[in-house]
Structure formats: C-alpha cells, structure tokens
Design an enzyme around this catalytic site. Structure first.
Site, short mmCIF file in Angstrom:
data_model
loop_
_atom_site.label_atom_id
_atom_site.label_comp_id
_atom_site.label_asym_id
_atom_site.label_seq_id
_atom_site.Cartn_x
_atom_site.Cartn_y
_atom_site.Cartn_z
N ALA A 43 41.78 69.81 -2.39
CA ALA A 43 42.91 69.11 -3.02
C ALA A 43 42.33 67.86 -3.70
CB ALA A 43 43.94 68.75 -1.97
N SER A 82 45.04 59.24 -1.95
CA SER A 82 44.56 60.53 -1.44
C SER A 82 45.75 61.46 -1.22
CB SER A 82 43.75 60.32 -0.16
OG SER A 82 43.06 61.49 0.19
N ASN A 83 45.60 62.46 -0.39
CA ASN A 83 46.68 63.41 -0.10
C ASN A 83 46.44 63.98 1.29
OD1 ASN A 83 45.09 66.01 -0.30
ND2 ASN A 83 44.63 65.10 -2.29
N PRO A 84 47.43 64.69 1.86
CA PRO A 84 47.30 65.09 3.28
C PRO A 84 46.51 66.37 3.54
CG PRO A 84 49.53 65.50 2.49
CD PRO A 84 48.75 65.00 1.32
#
Ligand code: CTP
Length: 209
Positions: A88, A21-23
C-alpha cells in the site's frame, strides 16, 4: 523462479517524527512470500514498516518511504521473472521534511504534497516478457477501477482487494487476467489466498518464453 514481492505501507515524513501512512499490515504480501519460499522459489520481499516476523527462506529488504521502495524494486526486478505488488504505497509525499518537530500553533496548517513514484507502473513499463501482478484496493466501482489499473500499469493480472481485507487475517479477492474475465471471489485466510496467488504466478510464468 526468482520473485519480487512488495508488502506493507510506506511512510512519508513531514518533520523529524511525523508521517503520512495507511493501516496496511503487510500480512498478504508476507503470506505470499512465505508460500512462494515454501514451494522452493527465490523470494525478494521489499517491505515497508510492519510488525511481522521475517518469513523463513525469504530475502527481506526493509524500506520506509515510497522512494526507497521504488529504488529497491528497480534494483531487484532486473533479475526476477515475476513481481507481485501487494504494498500500500503512499501516492503522495510531503514536499519538504522539516529537520525538527513542527511546533504546535493555534491555527490551521497546510502540508504541500507531491506524487510519489508509481512502482508497479514503472515495472510494468519495462517488464518485457516478465510477469507483473498488481493489487487494486477499491471502495467503489471495484471492477471498473481495477480493470483500468490493470491496463494502465501493464499488469498480467490484477487482484481486487476490498477495504474489509485491510489488516484482517482473512481476505476475499477476485482476480482478473489481462485479456480475460473476472474469477469468482475466493475467500479464506491470507495464507490460503496466498496459495491461490502463487498458483497464478506459477501458471502465468509457465506461459512466458
Ligand atoms: N502501487 C505502486 N506504487 C504506487 C501506488 C501503487 O506500486 N505509488 C501499486 C500497488 O502496490 C498495487 C497497485 O499499484 O499493486 C494499485 O494500488 P492502489 O493503491 O489500488 O491504486 P493507486 O494506483 O494508488 O490508485 P488510487 O489510489 O487512485 O486507487
């Protein structure tokens, strides 16, 4: 007006508990959704997993993976005049999701990845006279990369988002309209930037037949 907004990250699982995933916090997308709903627009917010309150007056569709976000957006876009794509979305997913937790072994491991659906590019292809606004997250050659995304994904405008905006309460953005030139940078809280973006949406939609 009926507006589709995407927000937050996606999660791409490779076993029963672990994911890529991503922040992304989802704050920008939620602020745009709240602002648009405040102005009386009908808002469909398709959101990946985030720790934010559901904005009042917004129809929230919760998803986890890029594939789920893609399906939800395709289903909702038909009846919308505009899409604002702040999510995102993970560009890759593991080819396989193991049924059970991958056991630790004392050796390197490789996870094979495959591309996910490009949701914005897909909506851009079928948009007709509807308005589609993308966000571009860049860490170098910002303008050149964002301009390329605007053209390739058939956007009416693209919002350039720097890395410092990620998960922050404030943001600095620049906006490029198709066939236009870059705006001066706007800096403010995410709700303030959301107001600038909803102004843009309303203006672009007002030009549509
Ligand atoms: N986007 C999308 N679906 C994807 C990837 C991106 O809808 N699978 C959308 C994002 O929501 C954003 C825009 O496309 O509005 C640009 O996303 P960004 O992450 O900046 O670019 P990518 O297209 O993923 O390209 P790269 O990672 O190479 O910069």
């Amino acid at each position: 007006m009926r507006i589709l907004i995407t927000a937050g990250p996606t999660r791409e699982f490779f076993d029963s508990v672990r994911f890529i995933s991503n922040p992304s916090s989802g704050k920008m997308g939620y602020a745009i959704a709240a602002q648009a709903a405040d102005r009386g627009h009908e808002v469909i917010l398709v959101s990946g997993p985030v720790g934010l309150q559901e904005p009042p007056g917004v129809h929230l569709v919760r998803v986890v993976s890029a594939e789920e976000m893609f399906k939800a957006c395709v289903a909702e876009f038909d009846t919308c005049q505009c899409a604002v794509m702040t999510a995102a979305v993970c560009d890759y997913r593991p080819v396989t999701r193991l049924e059970h937790k991958l056991k630790k072994q004392n050796k390197p491991r490789t996870i094979q990845l495959e591309p996910t659906e490009d949701i914005l590019a897909n909506l851009g292809r079928v948009k007709g006279s509807r308005v589609v606004i993308g966000f571009a997250m860049e860490d170098h050659d910002h303008h050149a990369h964002a301009e390329e995304k605007l053209r390739r994904k058939h956007c009416d405008a693209i919002v350039l988002n720097g890395m410092s905006n990620v998960a922050s309460d404030d943001a600095t953005v620049e906006i490029l309209r198709a066939g236009g030139t870059w705006s001066a940078p706007s800096t403010g809280s995410k709700p303030q930037i959301a107001s600038v973006i909803v102004d843009l949406v309303e203006e672009l939609v007002s030009f549509c037949p």
